[in-house]
Design a protein around this motif. Structure first.
Motif, PDB file in Angstrom:
ATOM      1  N   LEU A  10      41.493  50.861  37.317  1.00 44.92           N
ATOM      2  CA  LEU A  10      41.166  50.319  36.244  1.00 44.92           C
ATOM      3  C   LEU A  10      40.906  51.752  35.167  1.00 44.92           C
ATOM      4  CD1 LEU A  10      40.280  47.843  34.029  1.00 44.92           C
ATOM      5  CD2 LEU A  10      37.939  48.471  34.718  1.00 44.92           C
ATOM      6  N   ALA A  50      39.409  52.340  31.231  1.00 49.86           N
ATOM      7  CA  ALA A  50      38.961  51.951  30.136  1.00 49.86           C
ATOM      8  C   ALA A  50      38.962  53.213  28.985  1.00 49.86           C
ATOM      9  CB  ALA A  50      37.684  51.568  30.388  1.00 49.86           C
ATOM     10  N   ALA A 103      45.524  48.904  35.695  1.00 49.65           N
ATOM     11  CA  ALA A 103      45.021  47.986  34.562  1.00 49.65           C
ATOM     12  C   ALA A 103      44.434  48.967  33.399  1.00 49.65           C
ATOM     13  CB  ALA A 103      44.041  46.918  35.029  1.00 49.65           C
ATOM     14  N   VAL A 120      42.399  49.039  29.850  1.00 47.19           N
ATOM     15  CA  VAL A 120      41.358  48.281  28.876  1.00 47.19           C
ATOM     16  C   VAL A 120      41.247  49.326  27.730  1.00 47.19           C
ATOM     17  CG1 VAL A 120      39.156  47.323  28.392  1.00 47.19           C
ATOM     18  CG2 VAL A 120      40.132  47.203  30.601  1.00 47.19           C
ATOM     19  N   THR A 141      39.752  49.544  23.564  1.00 40.28           N
ATOM     20  CA  THR A 141      38.871  49.057  22.653  1.00 40.28           C
ATOM     21  C   THR A 141      38.644  49.993  21.491  1.00 40.28           C
ATOM     22  OG1 THR A 141      36.432  48.084  22.059  1.00 40.28           O
ATOM     23  CG2 THR A 141      36.752  49.892  23.803  1.00 40.28           C
ATOM     24  N   TRP A 148      38.754  39.428  22.094  1.00 44.29           N
ATOM     25  CA  TRP A 148      39.155  39.767  23.424  1.00 44.29           C
ATOM     26  C   TRP A 148      40.655  39.376  23.855  1.00 44.29           C
ATOM     27  CZ3 TRP A 148      35.433  42.114  26.891  1.00 44.29           C
ATOM     28  CH2 TRP A 148      35.635  42.528  28.221  1.00 44.29           C
ATOM     29  N   ASP A 161      43.618  39.175  26.694  1.00 41.23           N
ATOM     30  CA  ASP A 161      43.908  39.507  27.963  1.00 41.23           C
ATOM     31  C   ASP A 161      45.432  39.214  28.060  1.00 41.23           C
ATOM     32  OD1 ASP A 161      42.707  39.610  30.936  1.00 41.23           O
ATOM     33  OD2 ASP A 161      44.388  38.294  31.229  1.00 41.23           O
ATOM     34  N   THR A 194      43.033  43.987  27.307  1.00 40.38           N
ATOM     35  CA  THR A 194      43.339  44.238  28.615  1.00 40.38           C
ATOM     36  C   THR A 194      44.819  44.059  29.163  1.00 40.38           C
ATOM     37  OG1 THR A 194      40.859  43.606  29.320  1.00 40.38           O
ATOM     38  CG2 THR A 194      42.544  43.654  30.953  1.00 40.38           C
ATOM     39  N   TYR A 248      47.585  44.612  32.253  1.00 38.67           N
ATOM     40  CA  TYR A 248      48.038  44.683  33.445  1.00 38.67           C
ATOM     41  C   TYR A 248      49.325  43.850  33.675  1.00 38.67           C
ATOM     42  CZ  TYR A 248      45.769  40.148  33.522  1.00 38.67           C
ATOM     43  OH  TYR A 248      45.297  38.804  33.213  1.00 38.67           O
ATOM     44  N   LEU A 304      39.103  43.901  37.036  1.00 37.54           N
ATOM     45  CA  LEU A 304      39.266  43.393  35.942  1.00 37.54           C
ATOM     46  C   LEU A 304      38.148  43.101  35.324  1.00 37.54           C
ATOM     47  CD1 LEU A 304      42.752  41.376  35.907  1.00 37.54           C
ATOM     48  CD2 LEU A 304      42.288  43.712  34.839  1.00 37.54           C
TER      49      LEU A 304
END
Length: 465
Positions: free
Chosen positions: A170, A172, A199, A201, A203, A226, A228, A273, A275, A287
């Protein structure tokens, strides 16, 4: 026909007339249905969500977020012989407004990033560090801030994926504007093909919020949006098209406003997010979810995360401490900042002798130790041998005996201004005063045989309980 539907059809037709586009063009770009308006005119019923998307599209056009190029409507007999409109909504043309200083600084960054080898040098250092860090039980979590053009992160992930080819990863990322997201994701989609258990993420929230994806600032009244996004397919080309489709929707959320002290402020807090859909089950433990307090990072890279002008309190409370608090046991954070002793800073000191000195890593480490009283941690990067590293402006010609053109000198000056974090209004003033800044730049380049820069780095590791 329902009165509400009839009113909406008339509103859409008026919109199309004003912008010179066909009803089918409107339908395709508003809701991906070219026959929508004609069916509505014939009495078809639509969902409330479809109506909302139509109104949202018209509002975005009226705000200038999507640009329409069209001609006045013609008779049907003429329309087939001439294209009536072109809608610019492609990946490469969605733009967001912002302050003058913010956009000038971003232009300087792109010149800097493409004419120096900092990204390669940083990625190589980080890749060596990753070999010493073990994944967590559910996978490897990496925090990267601030998001840039994606080169450092892409090269770093190649190394991480080679080390852990079968481990969920992951990543971020804390970005600022749509440009950061677009440039980064344009490169990272390749990683989804080579390492399917990845994955991402992204922001636009402040770093102290980005660490756990929770809004705390009152700068924006909006709630966090948010998204996904599970990508279908298994090829980079498949992912590229689906990611590009996001930019139009995200352009409103990733707007940048000018806040206090000319600092960028997000318009709408956003989390995206991304993936692979065919790996959703395997990634479910790693996740993040809204309010996910269990988010802990195995490694965090903070690449120039604060400005020279930021106070020590800001560096500790808004950057370093929030990241440390989110490290997993054995997790490590690496901080990179400019040293302030190199030809780039020499150019700046010649033009602005009163430029404030750079706060050294020793000062930051000393204060950070105090802030972490009671915590179990270790710090590396105390000696210059391990902390300092150089990178170069590699697009300059061999300077000895060569003439230096205006473009090369301008790019070198730009890079010095960007790296030393000179305020944009000062840079603009010296440019408008004449060619002195170019002469100073040339003198320094000839003195040192080129332009190079020095960074310093230190790492903080949370000891395992």
């Amino acid at each position: 026909m329902d009165k509400d539907i009839a009113a909406l059809v008339e509103e859409v037709r008026g919109f199309c007339d004003r912008h010179g586009i066909a009803e089918s063009t409107f339908g395709r770009h508003a809701v991906n249905d070219g026959k929508l308006v004609s069916r509505m005119a014939n009495g078809s019923w639509i969902e409330e969500e479809t109506s909302r998307r139509m109104h949202d599209f018209m509002a975005r056009v009226d705000r200038g977020e999507v640009v329409l190029r069209g001609r006045p409507r013609r008779k049907k007999s003429d329309s087939s012989t001439e294209k009536m409109a072109e809608l610019i909504s492609r990946e490469s043309s969605v733009r967001t407004p912002g302050s003058f200083a913010f956009h000038e600084q971003r232009q300087r960054f792109h010149i800097f990033a493409n004419t120096t080898n900092e990204s390669w040098v940083v990625a190589d250092r980080v890749s060596a560090e990753l070999a010493d860090i073990s994944p967590g039980r559910d996978g490897f979590r990496l925090l990267y801030a601030p998001m840039d053009n994606g080169i450092i992160l892409t090269r770093t992930l190649r190394a991480l994926h080679a080390l852990h080819p079968d481990v969920p990863v992951l990543v971020a990322m804390k970005g600022r504007g749509l440009e950061d997201l677009r440039n980064t994701m344009g490169r990272l989609v390749d990683r989804l093909a080579e390492h399917p258990l990845s994955a991402f993420v992204m922001t636009n929230m402040y770093l102290r919020e980005a660490v756990d994806l929770t809004k705390r600032s009152e700068d924006s009244p909006e709630d966090v949006v948010w998204r996904d996004v599970a990508l279908n397919g298994n090829r980079t080309y498949d992912f590229q098209g689906q990611v590009a489709d996001l930019y139009g929707e995200l352009s409103r959320e990733w707007l940048i406003h000018q806040g206090a002290n000319s600092q960028p402020v997000y318009a709408v807090p956003s989390v995206v997010t991304v993936y692979r859909a065919d790996r959703a089950k395997a990634l479910r433990r790693i996740l993040p979810k809204p309010g996910d307090a269990a988010l802990r990072y195995n490694y965090a890279l903070l690449n120039h995360p604060y400005l020279h002008s930021h106070t020590m309190t800001f560096r500790l409370d808004h950057v370093l401490r929030p990241v440390f608090d989110r490290l997993a046991d054995g997790g490590r954070m690496t901080v990179i900042q400019g040293l302030g002793q190199d030809p780039a800073h020499e150019i700046i000191s010649c033009l602005w002798p009163d430029q404030a000195p750079v706060i050294s890593r020793y000062d930051v480490i000393r204060e950070f130790r105090r802030a972490l009283a009671g915590e179990e941690f270790s710090i590396s990067g105390l000696t210059d041998t391990h902390a300092l590293f150089r990178f170069d402006m590699h697009t300059l010609p061999v300077i000895e005996g060569q003439n230096l053109g205006t473009q090369s000198l301008s790019a070198a000056f730009n890079n010095a201004v960007y790296f030393a974090q000179v305020r944009e209004e000062l840079a603009q003033e010296v440019i408008h005063e004449g060619r002195q800044y170019l002469q100073v730049t040339e003198d320094v380049l000839r003195k040192h045989g080129g332009l190079w820069f020095v960074n310093e780095a230190f790492s903080v590791t949370r000891k395992a309980a």
